[in-house]
Design an enzyme around this catalytic site. Structure first.
Site, mmCIF file in Angstrom:
data_model
loop_
_atom_site.group_PDB
_atom_site.id
_atom_site.type_symbol
_atom_site.label_atom_id
_atom_site.label_comp_id
_atom_site.label_asym_id
_atom_site.label_seq_id
_atom_site.Cartn_x
_atom_site.Cartn_y
_atom_site.Cartn_z
ATOM 1 N N ASN A 50 30.148 42.113 43.862
ATOM 2 C CA ASN A 50 29.966 41.372 42.614
ATOM 3 C C ASN A 50 30.962 40.221 42.549
ATOM 4 O O ASN A 50 32.022 40.304 43.175
ATOM 5 C CB ASN A 50 30.243 42.298 41.419
ATOM 6 C CG ASN A 50 29.199 43.376 41.287
ATOM 7 O OD1 ASN A 50 28.040 43.163 41.560
ATOM 8 N ND2 ASN A 50 29.638 44.556 40.856
ATOM 9 N N ASP A 97 37.222 53.837 37.901
ATOM 10 C CA ASP A 97 35.789 53.498 37.982
ATOM 11 C C ASP A 97 35.432 52.795 39.282
ATOM 12 O O ASP A 97 34.350 53.008 39.824
ATOM 13 C CB ASP A 97 35.398 52.636 36.786
ATOM 14 C CG ASP A 97 33.890 52.477 36.723
ATOM 15 O OD1 ASP A 97 33.196 53.506 36.797
ATOM 16 O OD2 ASP A 97 33.410 51.336 36.641
ATOM 17 N N ASP A 98 36.331 51.968 39.792
ATOM 18 C CA ASP A 98 36.000 51.211 41.015
ATOM 19 C C ASP A 98 35.886 52.140 42.209
ATOM 20 O O ASP A 98 35.086 51.907 43.109
ATOM 21 C CB ASP A 98 37.080 50.157 41.287
ATOM 22 C CG ASP A 98 37.295 49.307 40.059
ATOM 23 O OD1 ASP A 98 36.355 48.627 39.652
ATOM 24 O OD2 ASP A 98 38.391 49.375 39.464
ATOM 25 N N LYS A 127 33.401 46.778 29.474
ATOM 26 C CA LYS A 127 33.135 48.184 29.804
ATOM 27 C C LYS A 127 33.016 49.021 28.532
ATOM 28 O O LYS A 127 32.181 49.920 28.439
ATOM 29 C CB LYS A 127 34.260 48.742 30.677
ATOM 30 C CG LYS A 127 34.243 48.178 32.078
ATOM 31 C CD LYS A 127 33.506 49.092 33.043
ATOM 32 C CE LYS A 127 33.093 48.363 34.281
ATOM 33 N NZ LYS A 127 33.014 49.113 35.501
ATOM 34 N N ARG A 166 42.346 42.757 40.484
ATOM 35 C CA ARG A 166 41.152 42.642 41.347
ATOM 36 C C ARG A 166 39.926 42.664 40.445
ATOM 37 O O ARG A 166 39.276 43.684 40.292
ATOM 38 C CB ARG A 166 41.149 43.809 42.350
ATOM 39 C CG ARG A 166 40.263 43.582 43.533
ATOM 40 C CD ARG A 166 39.168 44.627 43.602
ATOM 41 N NE ARG A 166 38.394 44.651 42.361
ATOM 42 C CZ ARG A 166 37.374 45.451 42.133
ATOM 43 N NH1 ARG A 166 37.016 46.315 43.020
ATOM 44 N NH2 ARG A 166 36.691 45.408 40.988
ATOM 45 N N TYR A 184 28.270 41.998 31.103
ATOM 46 C CA TYR A 184 28.921 42.470 32.309
ATOM 47 C C TYR A 184 28.592 41.533 33.476
ATOM 48 O O TYR A 184 28.299 40.363 33.252
ATOM 49 C CB TYR A 184 28.605 43.969 32.557
ATOM 50 C CG TYR A 184 29.763 44.543 33.294
ATOM 51 C CD1 TYR A 184 31.030 44.590 32.716
ATOM 52 C CD2 TYR A 184 29.632 44.924 34.616
ATOM 53 C CE1 TYR A 184 32.131 44.995 33.423
ATOM 54 C CE2 TYR A 184 30.739 45.347 35.331
ATOM 55 C CZ TYR A 184 31.985 45.379 34.737
ATOM 56 O OH TYR A 184 33.078 45.769 35.447
ATOM 57 N N GLU A 195 40.737 50.392 35.742
ATOM 58 C CA GLU A 195 39.682 49.428 36.015
ATOM 59 C C GLU A 195 40.234 48.181 36.693
ATOM 60 O O GLU A 195 41.170 47.560 36.188
ATOM 61 C CB GLU A 195 39.061 49.031 34.655
ATOM 62 C CG GLU A 195 37.868 48.161 34.733
ATOM 63 C CD GLU A 195 36.667 48.872 35.319
ATOM 64 O OE1 GLU A 195 36.441 50.056 35.008
ATOM 65 O OE2 GLU A 195 35.946 48.239 36.098
ATOM 66 N N ASP A 196 39.673 47.838 37.843
ATOM 67 C CA ASP A 196 39.999 46.582 38.519
ATOM 68 C C ASP A 196 41.482 46.387 38.823
ATOM 69 O O ASP A 196 42.035 45.292 38.674
ATOM 70 C CB ASP A 196 39.415 45.385 37.736
ATOM 71 C CG ASP A 196 37.896 45.299 37.934
ATOM 72 O OD1 ASP A 196 37.337 46.159 38.652
ATOM 73 O OD2 ASP A 196 37.268 44.386 37.384
HETATM 74 P P1 NAD Z 1 38.914 45.929 47.719
HETATM 75 O O1 NAD Z 1 39.702 44.701 47.641
HETATM 76 O O2 NAD Z 1 39.551 47.242 47.476
HETATM 77 O O3 NAD Z 1 38.218 46.017 49.181
HETATM 78 C C1 NAD Z 1 37.614 44.956 49.854
HETATM 79 C C2 NAD Z 1 37.458 45.341 51.317
HETATM 80 O O4 NAD Z 1 36.699 44.331 51.985
HETATM 81 C C3 NAD Z 1 38.757 45.482 52.072
HETATM 82 O O5 NAD Z 1 38.713 46.627 52.896
HETATM 83 C C4 NAD Z 1 38.786 44.241 52.961
HETATM 84 O O6 NAD Z 1 39.459 44.468 54.187
HETATM 85 C C5 NAD Z 1 37.312 44.047 53.223
HETATM 86 N N1 NAD Z 1 37.016 42.686 53.657
HETATM 87 C C6 NAD Z 1 37.479 41.524 53.159
HETATM 88 N N2 NAD Z 1 37.005 40.499 53.886
HETATM 89 C C7 NAD Z 1 36.224 41.022 54.844
HETATM 90 C C8 NAD Z 1 35.454 40.469 55.899
HETATM 91 N N3 NAD Z 1 35.392 39.145 56.094
HETATM 92 N N4 NAD Z 1 34.773 41.316 56.698
HETATM 93 C C9 NAD Z 1 34.830 42.634 56.506
HETATM 94 N N5 NAD Z 1 35.527 43.222 55.510
HETATM 95 C C10 NAD Z 1 36.221 42.412 54.696
HETATM 96 O O7 NAD Z 1 37.714 45.728 46.738
HETATM 97 P P2 NAD Z 1 36.686 46.839 46.197
HETATM 98 O O8 NAD Z 1 37.163 47.404 44.920
HETATM 99 O O9 NAD Z 1 36.378 47.797 47.279
HETATM 100 O O10 NAD Z 1 35.435 45.927 45.844
HETATM 101 C C11 NAD Z 1 34.744 45.239 46.865
HETATM 102 C C12 NAD Z 1 33.490 44.593 46.277
HETATM 103 O O11 NAD Z 1 32.636 45.608 45.772
HETATM 104 C C13 NAD Z 1 33.765 43.644 45.112
HETATM 105 O O12 NAD Z 1 32.984 42.494 45.246
HETATM 106 C C14 NAD Z 1 33.329 44.421 43.911
HETATM 107 O O13 NAD Z 1 32.818 43.590 42.899
HETATM 108 C C15 NAD Z 1 32.221 45.266 44.478
HETATM 109 N N6 NAD Z 1 31.980 46.466 43.662
HETATM 110 C C16 NAD Z 1 30.707 46.684 43.230
HETATM 111 C C17 NAD Z 1 30.443 47.776 42.429
HETATM 112 C C18 NAD Z 1 29.025 48.026 41.981
HETATM 113 O O14 NAD Z 1 28.206 47.202 42.114
HETATM 114 N N7 NAD Z 1 28.678 49.151 41.459
HETATM 115 C C19 NAD Z 1 31.476 48.608 42.027
HETATM 116 C C20 NAD Z 1 32.776 48.360 42.499
HETATM 117 C C21 NAD Z 1 33.014 47.281 43.326
#
Ligand code: NAD
Length: 547
Positions: A404, A264-265, A170, A152, A99, A241-242
């Site tokens: 991530n 999941d996200d 997953k 994504r 992962y 997912e994603d």
């Molecule tokens: P997403 O695309 O839905 O959301 C990203 C958000 O970040 C958007 O609201 C965007 O406007 C904002 N953003 C982008 N650039 C920015 C900046 N310069 N300043 C402020 N905000 C900014 O993505 P997501 O599904 O919400 O995932 C976001 C991150 O979280 C990813 O890197 C993903 O890997 C991580 N994530 C981690 C876990 C975990 O560790 N358990 C789980 C899910 C997602």
């Protein structure tokens, strides 16, 4: 692997080539003769323990993480039982390979390193035939489907069909973490094109070379997929997912009360984050209702976490309005406030009455949060100034840098501990090595969704719940938080060690199934002993006897 029997009529070669039946050198002499494969194997007979040692020796000789990933995927293609055994027994070591972060690298290079297809590929132009294509999958008793459209992938953006590495990863974690038999798991890629120009121009790219389909045509593709699953695999849980956030929220709302599904996200991330926060509250004698949460990133992960925090606060007596007021968001345009125009629906409940604030540091200074949560996919945004400000405002600031893979994290563990003088409670999305400051070593916990989805999935499929409810995620978060011991916390962890994941998943599954029975959502009769009932469905990675 549960009750596996080899169907009559398979040739010896077909048996050896089928990863479900293959035992490699562990076929006994009696089995070799009975199955007609004694001439197809060298004479030595190995135990599964000996095979595991051999695999680990080979694994450790691989010089890059990507080479380790390719090696593990080829083991998965050859021998599911051995693959599972190795993963179960070395999960903490292999999680970063199977992962995040390595799976991210693997997805980026997926078309180049492609060996054998894993799962079902539903290309947009095959619409009308999705049920037929799902029937081509050899497993007939599928219970969990992880599906993506690749838009994504982690924080890496649109990887199109190369995103298939994520559902595969997953499902490996469902099998290893919750003992769901591999032959009941199905990865699915819905290929509607990609907007990744590099991939479109890549001669090796394995997906459709067209712009992503949007709007009604896209929704019709997803609808056909969901309905085809109801027809072909009526007992299956669908994990979205994603998907990009243009679609993810809408799909969750469309389907959460119609079929057995979750995202999941949005929901898994929310659950693991709430569990970490609850553990932090318990271990530092603080209360969730006294915290101010400031998020960087208002997408699927961020607003999903926000909504589950709201549900948790409402459960302990706060009004939904007041609970929303506890959560603030900064996105790419600054603080999410009421005066902003054209806010996406999922941000509106968190748009509060406040003057505009242009950036994250200013928001920290203005709102004085006790907790900051990074889910923006923007590396380094929790910089020295942000972290020092958090340390000046709070005795024990809570810092979650969840983006991530590792290269996208808002800060590293080292930065978080260093710039808060070792006072912060830290958790990350991707793993970080332990950090030593002034002689004290901190082992950062990973807010990994793998703590949650295998257990939730196991509870849902064991009870055959019709839907996956918000209450189930609250119960899962509480159950996970209870598994964090003082000893874990002493080393800086807000989560239990990953090597206890099977026990954790079992506890979560029991809590989820209990709710399914209580809420009248279960489609099997309530057993007297839910724990024993679920435990009996978890496979142990041992070979069946074919003699
Ligand atoms: P997403 O695309 O839905 O959301 C990203 C958000 O970040 C958007 O609201 C965007 O406007 C904002 N953003 C982008 N650039 C920015 C900046 N310069 N300043 C402020 N905000 C900014 O993505 P997501 O599904 O919400 O995932 C976001 C991150 O979280 C990813 O890197 C993903 O890997 C991580 N994530 C981690 C876990 C975990 O560790 N358990 C789980 C899910 C997602």
């Amino acid at each position: 692997m549960g009750n596996i029997t080899i169907p009559k009529g398979l040739t010896g070669q077909e048996i050896l080539n089928d990863n479900l039946y293959n035992k490699g050198m562990a076929f006994t002499n009696a089995e070799r003769i009975a199955l007609g494969i004694d001439g197809l194997l060298p004479p030595m007979v190995s135990t599964i323990e000996e095979q595991e040692v051999r695999v680990m020796d080979n694994y450790h000789q691989k010089s890059t993480n990507l080479a380790k990933y390719i090696f593990l995927m080829s083991l998965l293609d050859q021998n599911l039982t051995l693959f599972n055994r190795v993963l179960v027994n070395h999960l903490e070591e292999m999680m970063p390979i199977i992962y995040t972060p390595t799976v991210g690298e693997a997805c980026q290079q997926y078309s180049f390193i492609f060996r054998r297809p894993q799962g079902v590929f539903l290309a947009a132009h095959e619409k009308g035939r999705f049920a037929e294509l799902l029937r081509q999958w050899p497993g007939k008793d599928v219970r969990v489907i992880v599906v993506t459209d690749g838009e994504r992938i982690l924080g890496l953006g649109d990887l199109g069909t190369s995103g298939m590495g994520i559902p595969v990863g997953k499902l490996c974690l469902y099998a290893a973490g919750a003992g769901i038999p591999f032959h009941q798991c199905l990865p699915v890629m819905i290929d509607v094109g990609t907007n990744n120009a590099e991939f479109i121009n890549d001669p090796y790219y394995i997906g459709l070379k067209q712009e992503r389909i949007r709007g009604k045509a896209y929704d019709a593709i997803i609808e056909e997929f969901v309905m085809a699953v109801q027809e072909v695999f009526p007992k299956a849980l669908i994990q979205f997912e994603d998907f990009g956030n243009l679609n993810a929220f809408r799909l969750l709302e469309n389907y959460r009360n119609r079929v057995c599904t979750f995202n999941d996200d949005i929901q898994g991330t929310a659950c693991v984050s709430l569990a970490g926060l609850s553990a932090a509250m318990r271990l530092t004698n603080r209360k969730l209702q006294d915290q101010t949460f400031l998020f960087l990133g208002a997408g699927e992960a961020g607003t999903g976490i926000g909504e589950l925090i709201v549900s948790a606060l409402v459960k302990i007596g706060m009004s939904a309005d007041n609970a929303h007021q506890r959560c603030w968001f900064v996105d790419s345009k600054g603080l999410v406030v009421q005066s902003r125009e054209n806010l996406a629906d999922h941000k509106i409940p968190f748009a509060h009455d406040h003057a505009p604030v242009p950036d994250f540091l200013s928001a920290v200074q203005a709102l004085k949060p006790t907790v900051i949560i990074g889910v923006s996919g923007q590396a380094g945004k929790f910089d020295k100034q942000v972290l020092q400000t958090m340390a000046a405002i709070n005795e024990q600031p809570i810092i979650f840098a969840l983006s991530n893979p590792t290269i996208k994290a808002e800060c590293t563990a080292n930065e978080a501990y260093t710039w808060t003088e070792g006072r912060c409670l830290f958790s990350s999305g991707s793993p970080f090595d332990p950090v030593t400051i002034d002689g004290k070593t901190f082992t950062p916990g990973q807010g990994n969704n793998a703590y949650i989805f295998p257990g939730v999935g196991l509870g849902v499929i064991a009870s055959q719940a019709k839907h996956v409810t918000e209450g189930m995620f609250l119960a899962a978060a509480e159950t996970l938080a209870e598994q964090v011991s003082e000893a874990d916390f002493e080393t800086g962890r807000l989560y239990p060690p990953l090597n206890t994941i099977r026990q954790i998943s079992l506890h979560i599954a029991v809590a989820v199934a209990e709710l399914a029975f209580e809420e009248g959502l279960a489609r099997v009769e309530r057993p007297d002993d839910i724990k024993a009932f679920i435990q009996s469905q978890m496979f142990e990675p041992q070979y069946p006897s074919y003699a």
